[in-house]
Scaffold this motif. Structure first.
Motif, PDB file in Angstrom:
ATOM      1  N   HIS A  82      51.290  53.155  40.728  1.00 22.83           N
ATOM      2  CA  HIS A  82      51.465  51.792  41.222  1.00 22.83           C
ATOM      3  C   HIS A  82      50.159  51.255  41.797  1.00 22.83           C
ATOM      4  O   HIS A  82      49.805  50.086  41.570  1.00 22.83           O
ATOM      5  CB  HIS A  82      52.562  51.746  42.280  1.00 22.83           C
ATOM      6  CG  HIS A  82      52.694  50.407  42.921  1.00 22.83           C
ATOM      7  ND1 HIS A  82      53.243  49.311  42.272  1.00 22.83           N
ATOM      8  CD2 HIS A  82      52.314  49.953  44.145  1.00 22.83           C
ATOM      9  CE1 HIS A  82      53.199  48.259  43.061  1.00 22.83           C
ATOM     10  NE2 HIS A  82      52.646  48.616  44.202  1.00 22.83           N
ATOM     11  N   ILE A  83      49.443  52.054  42.555  1.00 19.96           N
ATOM     12  CA  ILE A  83      48.175  51.579  43.123  1.00 19.96           C
ATOM     13  C   ILE A  83      47.199  51.222  42.012  1.00 19.96           C
ATOM     14  O   ILE A  83      46.490  50.213  42.083  1.00 19.96           O
ATOM     15  CB  ILE A  83      47.580  52.630  44.077  1.00 19.96           C
ATOM     16  CG1 ILE A  83      48.498  52.813  45.291  1.00 19.96           C
ATOM     17  CG2 ILE A  83      46.186  52.199  44.541  1.00 19.96           C
ATOM     18  CD1 ILE A  83      48.057  53.900  46.246  1.00 19.96           C
ATOM     19  N   ASP A 136      53.358  41.684  45.471  1.00 18.62           N
ATOM     20  CA  ASP A 136      54.265  42.687  44.908  1.00 18.62           C
ATOM     21  C   ASP A 136      53.615  44.066  44.917  1.00 18.62           C
ATOM     22  O   ASP A 136      54.281  45.082  45.124  1.00 18.62           O
ATOM     23  CB  ASP A 136      54.715  42.300  43.502  1.00 18.62           C
ATOM     24  CG  ASP A 136      53.582  42.065  42.525  1.00 18.62           C
ATOM     25  OD1 ASP A 136      52.415  41.968  42.954  1.00 18.62           O
ATOM     26  OD2 ASP A 136      53.867  41.970  41.314  1.00 18.62           O
ATOM     27  N   TRP A 137      52.300  44.106  44.733  1.00 20.98           N
ATOM     28  CA  TRP A 137      51.553  45.372  44.784  1.00 20.98           C
ATOM     29  C   TRP A 137      51.604  45.968  46.187  1.00 20.98           C
ATOM     30  O   TRP A 137      51.926  47.146  46.361  1.00 20.98           O
ATOM     31  CB  TRP A 137      50.114  45.119  44.344  1.00 20.98           C
ATOM     32  CG  TRP A 137      49.205  46.303  44.416  1.00 20.98           C
ATOM     33  CD1 TRP A 137      49.146  47.347  43.528  1.00 20.98           C
ATOM     34  CD2 TRP A 137      48.200  46.550  45.402  1.00 20.98           C
ATOM     35  NE1 TRP A 137      48.165  48.243  43.912  1.00 20.98           N
ATOM     36  CE2 TRP A 137      47.574  47.768  45.060  1.00 20.98           C
ATOM     37  CE3 TRP A 137      47.771  45.873  46.536  1.00 20.98           C
ATOM     38  CZ2 TRP A 137      46.548  48.314  45.813  1.00 20.98           C
ATOM     39  CZ3 TRP A 137      46.746  46.417  47.299  1.00 20.98           C
ATOM     40  CH2 TRP A 137      46.139  47.621  46.938  1.00 20.98           C
ATOM     41  N   GLU A 138      51.309  45.149  47.193  1.00 19.30           N
ATOM     42  CA  GLU A 138      51.330  45.635  48.572  1.00 19.30           C
ATOM     43  C   GLU A 138      52.737  46.042  48.985  1.00 19.30           C
ATOM     44  O   GLU A 138      52.937  47.086  49.623  1.00 19.30           O
ATOM     45  CB  GLU A 138      50.790  44.537  49.505  1.00 19.30           C
ATOM     46  CG  GLU A 138      50.651  44.949  50.968  1.00 19.30           C
ATOM     47  CD  GLU A 138      51.939  44.778  51.751  1.00 19.30           C
ATOM     48  OE1 GLU A 138      52.155  45.547  52.709  1.00 19.30           O
ATOM     49  OE2 GLU A 138      52.746  43.887  51.393  1.00 19.30           O
ATOM     50  N   HIS A 155      48.102  50.462  38.710  1.00 21.86           N
ATOM     51  CA  HIS A 155      48.591  49.578  37.649  1.00 21.86           C
ATOM     52  C   HIS A 155      49.684  48.598  38.073  1.00 21.86           C
ATOM     53  O   HIS A 155      50.248  47.918  37.217  1.00 21.86           O
ATOM     54  CB  HIS A 155      49.137  50.427  36.492  1.00 21.86           C
ATOM     55  CG  HIS A 155      48.171  51.440  35.959  1.00 21.86           C
ATOM     56  ND1 HIS A 155      47.019  51.090  35.289  1.00 21.86           N
ATOM     57  CD2 HIS A 155      48.192  52.810  36.012  1.00 21.86           C
ATOM     58  CE1 HIS A 155      46.368  52.189  34.928  1.00 21.86           C
ATOM     59  NE2 HIS A 155      47.055  53.237  35.345  1.00 21.86           N
ATOM     60  N   ASP A 156      50.019  48.526  39.357  1.00 19.34           N
ATOM     61  CA  ASP A 156      51.076  47.629  39.823  1.00 19.34           C
ATOM     62  C   ASP A 156      52.395  47.926  39.109  1.00 19.34           C
ATOM     63  O   ASP A 156      53.025  47.052  38.517  1.00 19.34           O
ATOM     64  CB  ASP A 156      50.664  46.169  39.607  1.00 19.34           C
ATOM     65  CG  ASP A 156      51.517  45.202  40.423  1.00 19.34           C
ATOM     66  OD1 ASP A 156      52.306  45.672  41.271  1.00 19.34           O
ATOM     67  OD2 ASP A 156      51.401  43.988  40.214  1.00 19.34           O
ATOM     68  N   THR A 157      52.825  49.168  39.195  1.00 22.68           N
ATOM     69  CA  THR A 157      54.032  49.614  38.504  1.00 22.68           C
ATOM     70  C   THR A 157      55.272  48.848  38.960  1.00 22.68           C
ATOM     71  O   THR A 157      56.124  48.473  38.146  1.00 22.68           O
ATOM     72  CB  THR A 157      54.241  51.122  38.737  1.00 22.68           C
ATOM     73  OG1 THR A 157      53.114  51.834  38.232  1.00 22.68           O
ATOM     74  CG2 THR A 157      55.484  51.615  38.036  1.00 22.68           C
ATOM     75  N   ARG A 178      55.936  45.811  39.666  1.00 24.58           N
ATOM     76  CA  ARG A 178      55.723  44.364  39.602  1.00 24.58           C
ATOM     77  C   ARG A 178      57.047  43.659  39.857  1.00 24.58           C
ATOM     78  O   ARG A 178      58.123  44.189  39.549  1.00 24.58           O
ATOM     79  CB  ARG A 178      55.119  43.965  38.250  1.00 24.58           C
ATOM     80  CG  ARG A 178      55.967  44.279  37.057  1.00 24.58           C
ATOM     81  CD  ARG A 178      55.239  43.941  35.762  1.00 24.58           C
ATOM     82  NE  ARG A 178      53.983  44.627  35.626  1.00 24.58           N
ATOM     83  CZ  ARG A 178      53.851  45.865  35.124  1.00 24.58           C
ATOM     84  NH1 ARG A 178      54.929  46.535  34.736  1.00 24.58           N
ATOM     85  NH2 ARG A 178      52.677  46.426  35.016  1.00 24.58           N
ATOM     86  N   TRP A 227      48.738  39.507  45.155  1.00 21.29           N
ATOM     87  CA  TRP A 227      49.058  40.937  45.034  1.00 21.29           C
ATOM     88  C   TRP A 227      50.145  41.321  46.030  1.00 21.29           C
ATOM     89  O   TRP A 227      50.186  42.464  46.496  1.00 21.29           O
ATOM     90  CB  TRP A 227      47.821  41.790  45.257  1.00 21.29           C
ATOM     91  CG  TRP A 227      46.853  41.822  44.115  1.00 21.29           C
ATOM     92  CD1 TRP A 227      47.067  41.373  42.842  1.00 21.29           C
ATOM     93  CD2 TRP A 227      45.510  42.327  44.136  1.00 21.29           C
ATOM     94  NE1 TRP A 227      45.943  41.560  42.075  1.00 21.29           N
ATOM     95  CE2 TRP A 227      44.975  42.145  42.837  1.00 21.29           C
ATOM     96  CE3 TRP A 227      44.718  42.909  45.114  1.00 21.29           C
ATOM     97  CZ2 TRP A 227      43.686  42.533  42.502  1.00 21.29           C
ATOM     98  CZ3 TRP A 227      43.424  43.297  44.787  1.00 21.29           C
ATOM     99  CH2 TRP A 227      42.908  43.112  43.492  1.00 21.29           C
ATOM    100  N   ARG A 244      40.295  50.195  43.921  1.00 26.70           N
ATOM    101  CA  ARG A 244      40.711  48.809  43.670  1.00 26.70           C
ATOM    102  C   ARG A 244      39.689  47.821  44.237  1.00 26.70           C
ATOM    103  O   ARG A 244      39.439  46.765  43.651  1.00 26.70           O
ATOM    104  CB  ARG A 244      42.095  48.551  44.289  1.00 26.70           C
ATOM    105  CG  ARG A 244      43.259  49.263  43.636  1.00 26.70           C
ATOM    106  CD  ARG A 244      43.698  48.631  42.339  1.00 26.70           C
ATOM    107  NE  ARG A 244      44.098  47.261  42.446  1.00 26.70           N
ATOM    108  CZ  ARG A 244      45.242  46.759  41.972  1.00 26.70           C
ATOM    109  NH1 ARG A 244      46.110  47.567  41.368  1.00 26.70           N
ATOM    110  NH2 ARG A 244      45.533  45.484  42.067  1.00 26.70           N
ATOM    111  N   TRP A 299      42.768  38.404  47.946  1.00 24.06           N
ATOM    112  CA  TRP A 299      42.942  39.751  47.405  1.00 24.06           C
ATOM    113  C   TRP A 299      42.598  40.793  48.473  1.00 24.06           C
ATOM    114  O   TRP A 299      43.276  41.814  48.582  1.00 24.06           O
ATOM    115  CB  TRP A 299      42.040  39.957  46.185  1.00 24.06           C
ATOM    116  CG  TRP A 299      42.019  38.831  45.205  1.00 24.06           C
ATOM    117  CD1 TRP A 299      41.007  37.928  45.025  1.00 24.06           C
ATOM    118  CD2 TRP A 299      43.039  38.478  44.260  1.00 24.06           C
ATOM    119  NE1 TRP A 299      41.330  37.037  44.032  1.00 24.06           N
ATOM    120  CE2 TRP A 299      42.567  37.345  43.540  1.00 24.06           C
ATOM    121  CE3 TRP A 299      44.290  39.006  43.950  1.00 24.06           C
ATOM    122  CZ2 TRP A 299      43.317  36.752  42.530  1.00 24.06           C
ATOM    123  CZ3 TRP A 299      45.040  38.404  42.954  1.00 24.06           C
ATOM    124  CH2 TRP A 299      44.557  37.302  42.250  1.00 24.06           C
TER     125      TRP A 299
END
Length: 312
Positions: free
Chosen positions: A147-148, A180-182, A150-152, A154, A178, A252, A223
């Motif tokens: 996830h870190i 959803d990533w966080e 590739h943003d699994t 999402r 970002w 990242r 970001w």
């Protein structure tokens, strides 16, 4: 009797296309559904469109709530929508993408067959503006690391138990990009039981008017907020691979710096590059790898994670 499934969608200036998203949800084979739409200060007539659509499509087993949120940002709008959720299961979705007809039914079936599951994930087909497509597979294995990178997790790619999502802190209103990533990092740090369906249930459409934009420089600073928040939550966690995860956050950062440079903004790239190098003073591997990743990515190279993951 089936249990209600909730779907929360933030909407910002999507009057021309939001009906495509909403119609795909109305076509879901599962019922009952509670669809929660949150207009986030749209300057077009999105709110009017949402109310018209509600009036035309709401039924006893397909209820629609239309709300508004004045605080800017998708995270704030999603939190407002979360306030209206009174079901055990929910999914967040975006206002320019579509669900395939069995998406919610497949999610619910997976939760039923896996009572300990906290999150159920699917694949997504990404549609580029030029007509090309790319299949985003959910990546199993070390899901947090993936996830870190590739943003699994999402936004469009999973359903979640409401109680688990709230326990993890919901959305951070201060993270404007970002998010959803966080959020996914916080979810995964809580060691959820994750089930992967291995099915493609959603279609994601690139938009010229994308909320996150089509470049990085135009949203410089936002970001970095997500990166700093992710670093903080990992640092404060008890994860046994904390050091390795923090390396990935700096990876990242160096990728973001490289994109800034590629877009011609070295004034934005240099502070991030310097920050990563300072973090790497006592880490020989990072000191050697990060400049290489920076240079490779800044000249248009892709897929650096594939080559350096074994070292991080």
């Amino acid at each position: 009797m089936n249990k209600t499934f909730s779907i929360v969608i933030p909407v910002y200036n999507r009057a021309a296309i939001v009906a495509n998203t909403l119609n795909s949800i109305a076509k879901q084979t599962y019922r009952p559904i509670h669809l929660i739409l949150v207009d986030n200060n749209s300057s077009d007539n999105s709110l009017e469109i949402l109310n018209q659509w509600k009036n035309a499509n709401e039924t006893d087993d397909f209820t629609v709530t239309v709300a508004t949120e004045s605080l800017p940002g998708a995270a704030a709008a999603r939190n407002k929508g979360l306030h209206y959720v009174d079901s055990n299961l929910l999914a967040f979705f975006d206002s320019d993408d579509t669900m395939r007809p069995t998406a919610i039914a497949d999610y619910v079936e997976a939760f039923t067959e896996n009572p300990k599951a906290d999150i159920v994930c699917c694949n997504a087909l990404y549609h580029f503006i030029n007509g090309k497509t790319r299949l985003f597979h959910f990546r199993n294995g070390d899901i947090l690391r993936n996830h870190i990178y590739h943003d699994t997790l999402r936004t469009q790619g999973y359903a979640v138990c409401t109680s688990f999502f709230k326990k993890c802190g919901a959305w951070d209103d201060n993270v404007m990009t970002w998010n959803d990533w966080e959020t996914g990092i916080r979810l995964l740090l809580n060691d959820p039981c994750v089930v992967s369906l291995g099915k493609t249930l959603v279609d994601i459409f690139m938009q010229e008017s994308s909320i996150t934009g089509l470049d990085f420089s135009s949203k410089a600073g936002k970001w970095e907020v997500a990166l700093d928040k992710a670093e903080k939550v990992i640092t404060n966690s008890s994860h046994k691979q904390k050091k390795s995860l923090l390396r990935l956050i700096d990876y990242r950062r160096i990728i973001l710096a490289a994109h800034y440079k590629k877009e011609g903004h070295t004034e934005l790239a240099n502070p991030l590059y310097t920050q990563v190098i300072q973090h790497s003073k006592a880490d020989l591997c990072m000191r050697l790898l990060m400049p290489l990743v920076y240079h490779y990515t800044s000249i248009g190279g892709r897929g650096a994670a594939t080559f350096i993951d074994r070292f991080l």
